[in-house]
Design an enzyme around this catalytic site. Structure first.
Site, mmCIF file in Angstrom:
data_model
loop_
_atom_site.group_PDB
_atom_site.id
_atom_site.type_symbol
_atom_site.label_atom_id
_atom_site.label_comp_id
_atom_site.label_asym_id
_atom_site.label_seq_id
_atom_site.Cartn_x
_atom_site.Cartn_y
_atom_site.Cartn_z
ATOM 1 N N ALA A 118 0.854 -1.190 0.000
ATOM 2 C CA ALA A 118 0.000 0.000 0.000
ATOM 3 C C ALA A 118 0.884 1.231 0.000
ATOM 4 C CB ALA A 118 -0.917 0.010 1.216
ATOM 5 N N ALA A 119 0.583 2.154 -0.901
ATOM 6 C CA ALA A 119 1.355 3.393 -1.008
ATOM 7 C C ALA A 119 0.408 4.575 -0.969
ATOM 8 C CB ALA A 119 2.181 3.382 -2.295
ATOM 9 N N LEU B 247 -0.704 6.536 -3.317
ATOM 10 C CA LEU B 247 -1.640 6.724 -4.423
ATOM 11 C C LEU B 247 -2.480 5.495 -4.739
ATOM 12 C CD1 LEU B 247 0.631 8.728 -6.896
ATOM 13 C CD2 LEU B 247 -0.861 9.581 -5.084
ATOM 14 N N GLY B 248 -2.106 4.341 -4.236
ATOM 15 C CA GLY B 248 -2.860 3.135 -4.532
ATOM 16 C C GLY B 248 -2.319 1.961 -3.761
ATOM 17 N N GLN B 249 -2.885 0.778 -4.009
ATOM 18 C CA GLN B 249 -2.409 -0.432 -3.364
ATOM 19 C C GLN B 249 -2.468 -1.583 -4.346
ATOM 20 O OE1 GLN B 249 -5.050 0.017 -0.041
ATOM 21 N NE2 GLN B 249 -6.415 -1.631 -0.726
ATOM 22 N N VAL B 250 -1.712 -2.635 -4.026
ATOM 23 C CA VAL B 250 -1.502 -3.733 -4.969
ATOM 24 C C VAL B 250 -1.978 -5.046 -4.368
ATOM 25 C CG1 VAL B 250 0.215 -5.017 -6.310
ATOM 26 C CG2 VAL B 250 0.490 -2.551 -5.976
ATOM 27 N N LYS C 270 -3.096 -3.391 -9.524
ATOM 28 C CA LYS C 270 -2.860 -2.103 -8.888
ATOM 29 C C LYS C 270 -4.165 -1.294 -8.915
ATOM 30 C CE LYS C 270 0.605 1.605 -9.248
ATOM 31 N NZ LYS C 270 1.761 2.061 -10.050
ATOM 32 N N ASP D 84 11.355 7.655 -11.399
ATOM 33 C CA ASP D 84 11.189 7.342 -9.973
ATOM 34 C C ASP D 84 11.808 5.981 -9.665
ATOM 35 O OD1 ASP D 84 10.379 7.693 -7.356
ATOM 36 O OD2 ASP D 84 8.388 6.842 -7.692
#
Length: 589
Positions: free
Chosen positions: A148-149, A151-154, A168, A303
């Site tokens: 989880a980050a 901007l979103g999660q996987v 994603k 990035d």
């Protein structure tokens, strides 16, 4: 555009904003002051406490003593404020022209981790975006996100064809949150600027706009998928770089399904060592792939932090997360090579001119006082050999220079610098004796020696001649370094050199070589013998003769064959056949 923003409030399927447009955002929130006021109050309270602490330090004369503490508090504050501010902090961590070193070090530690949002909500987003229930799209899917980050999660899943995939899913209502925060930040940044440890010689709203543009590209998963495929095409000839495949049938602007990558994150250095993977080879792959992105393709991963690079069990390096990419045009790529050549030559006046061409300095900047400053920064950092160059030390010193002269790092170069510093830091964990230029220079040397374009020939000559004198040691070092790359073949390189030497274009070079052989009133036989001893193992007599006649044949056409009939079969058939694939190979560099 304001109407589309309004439509997003009444329709779940509407998109708030497909690209960053500060004027459209401003028009929208101008008529919704209650939203701006409530979020502004939240942000203001948290920043008021932080700014108050800084002012108290000034009053009590303890600013310097408390700098490390305040820097850490700023990092935590940005984390608590949510996705936009985490990303702002990460962006600022790449801007030594804006943030002083104490705060910069803390911002580089800023983690892009947030608690996950509910899986039920994530699955609802998948079903809405893919227009089918989750079970119809995926044979398996993990009940909880594996990452989880901000901007979103996987999630980890499996398609019905058996392919393991990463799914994603973007955070809900993310675009509205980002637009509101960016609107507030853009309009108050001048008010809070004097209280922040930031160099205000530039309009911070421009910095915010640059960041907003990249951020909105990052949250467009369709754009990310296209980026991944372009990246894969660029590295299609590489057996060492892996790019996950995109499954478009199960992807949209807010959901991205891609091939699952097994391996270790590059940040998991101990795992890499425990798996007995060759750390030096991984370092080489990372550095060379980074250089190819910048100097060959011009399309680079913006990035590439260690969490976005995976080491696979077979030794390949996998890139993931292609939301932030950037493009360099041909002129910029060539100027980067120029800057490297001028740095190696310690030609700081021309290096300053390169900074102007790259946008670090405005065209009207007086570079006269900057030239000696650059010399102070780079003279002892470059050292007596390229292997002694330390990129982190160079960037730290350059950061100090930012506050003394009107430098401004263009957004894309801030990303490049962060990439190189991060890469060097990870490599040092794997190998404490790592030097980034020691690994990258074989690629640079190989390109200078083998590239056929007139621009690269000019740069090679510029490296080999300084103040009108031929630099024998540089040629020896360049050949020795290029030979450390196992794919480097000296024979076609020698053939190209001979072709150029015999050409009309190289009249000046031929004269300079004659002068170099006889300069200082002596015949430089020692240097020639030393150079011959270096290249002799790679230049068998038959290969050398073939290369020489091949070069002469290209230069003079049938003249050589007519003048030397005894050599005609050798120069007319064999070199032509053998030369073609070699030259084609050199063009791919």
């Amino acid at each position: 555009m304001a109407e589309s923003l309004l439509g997003a409030e009444t329709s779940r399927n509407s998109t708030v904003l497909k690209r960053y447009d500060p004027h459209a955002i401003s028009r929208y929130y101008r008529w919704r002051p209650w939203k701006v006021l409530w979020r502004s109050l939240q942000v203001a309270v948290m920043f008021a406490w932080f700014v108050g602490s800084i002012q108290l330090d000034k009053i009590l004369n303890r600013t310097e003593r408390n700098l490390p503490l305040r820097a850490m508090q700023l990092r935590k504050l940005l984390t608590n404020l949510g996705p936009t501010f985490i990303k702002i902090g990460q962006a600022l961590s790449t801007r030594p022209d804006l943030v002083r070193q104490d705060y910069l070090e803390q911002l580089t530690l800023l983690q892009d981790q947030l608690p996950p949002f509910p899986t039920q909500e994530a699955f609802a987003i998948i079903e809405r975006e893919l227009n089918c229930i989750v079970e119809d799209a995926f044979q398996e899917i993990s009940p909880k996100p594996v990452a989880a980050a901000s901007l979103g999660q996987v999630y980890k899943g499996r398609l019905y064809n058996g392919q393991a995939v990463a799914i994603k899913v973007q955070r809900p209502n993310l675009e509205k949150k980002l637009t509101l925060d960016l609107f507030i930040i853009r309009h108050v940044v001048k008010l809070i600027g004097p209280w922040l440890p930031i160099n205000l010689s530039h309009d911070l709203r421009t910095i915010v706009d640059e960041f907003g543009t990249k951020l909105f590209e990052e949250i467009d998963y369709h754009n990310e998928g296209l980026n991944a495929e372009q990246f894969a095409r660029n590295f299609r000839d590489s057996l060492e770089v892996k790019v996950p495949a995109i499954y478009w049938k199960y992807s949209s602007r807010s959901v991205l399904t891609l091939e699952w990558i097994d391996g270790f994150k590059l940040s998991a250095t101990q795992c890499i060592l425990d798996a007995n993977l060759e750390s030096d080879n991984l370092i080489r792959i990372g550095v060379e792939s980074g250089l190819r992105q910048l100097l060959e393709f011009g399309f680079f991963h913006a990035d590439p932090h260690p969490g976005n690079l995976f080491v696979m069990p077979d030794g390949r390096m996998a890139y993931i997360d292609f939301g932030m990419m950037d493009q360099l045009n041909q002129e910029t790529k060539e100027t980067l090579v120029d800057a490297l050549v001028h740095l190696v030559n310690k030609d700081y006046e021309r290096l300053a001119q390169d900074f102007v061409r790259l946008g670090f300095l405005t065209p009207d900047t007086d570079i006269t006082p900057i030239v000696p400053a650059l010399e102070c920064v780079f003279a002892d950092v470059v050292g007596s050999s390229v292997g002694e160059f330390n990129f982190k030390i160079a960037t730290d010193r350059f950061s100090d220079l930012m506050f003394q002269y009107p430098f401004r790092i263009p957004a894309k170069f801030a990303l490049i610098i962060r990439s190189l510093v991060t890469q060097e830091g990870v490599a040092l964990c794997l190998n404490p004796n790592f030097k980034i230029v020691e690994v990258s220079y074989p690629y640079i040397a190989k390109r200078l020696l083998t590239e056929e374009s007139p621009a690269f020939r000019r740069r090679l000559i510029e490296v080999l001649f300084k103040d009108g004198k031929f630099q024998w040691e540089r040629l020896e070092n360049m050949i020795a370094i290029a030979r450390s790359d196992k794919s480097f073949d000296l024979v076609p390189t020698a053939q190209m050199g001979l072709q150029y030497l015999f050409s009309e274009e190289s009249q000046f070079l031929r004269r300079q070589i004659v002068l170099a052989l006889t300069e200082d009133d002596r015949l430089h036989t020692t240097e020639v013998q030393r150079l011959w001893a270096l290249i002799q193992p790679d230049l068998h007599p038959s290969k050398l003769v073939n290369a020489a006649f091949g070069a002469l044949a290209d230069f003079s056409g049938g003249v050589v064959a007519n003048l030397t009939p005894w050599a005609a079969p050798q120069s007319a058939s064999k070199p032509a056949d053998a030369r073609e694939p070699q030259m084609a190979g050199s063009k791919r560099l």
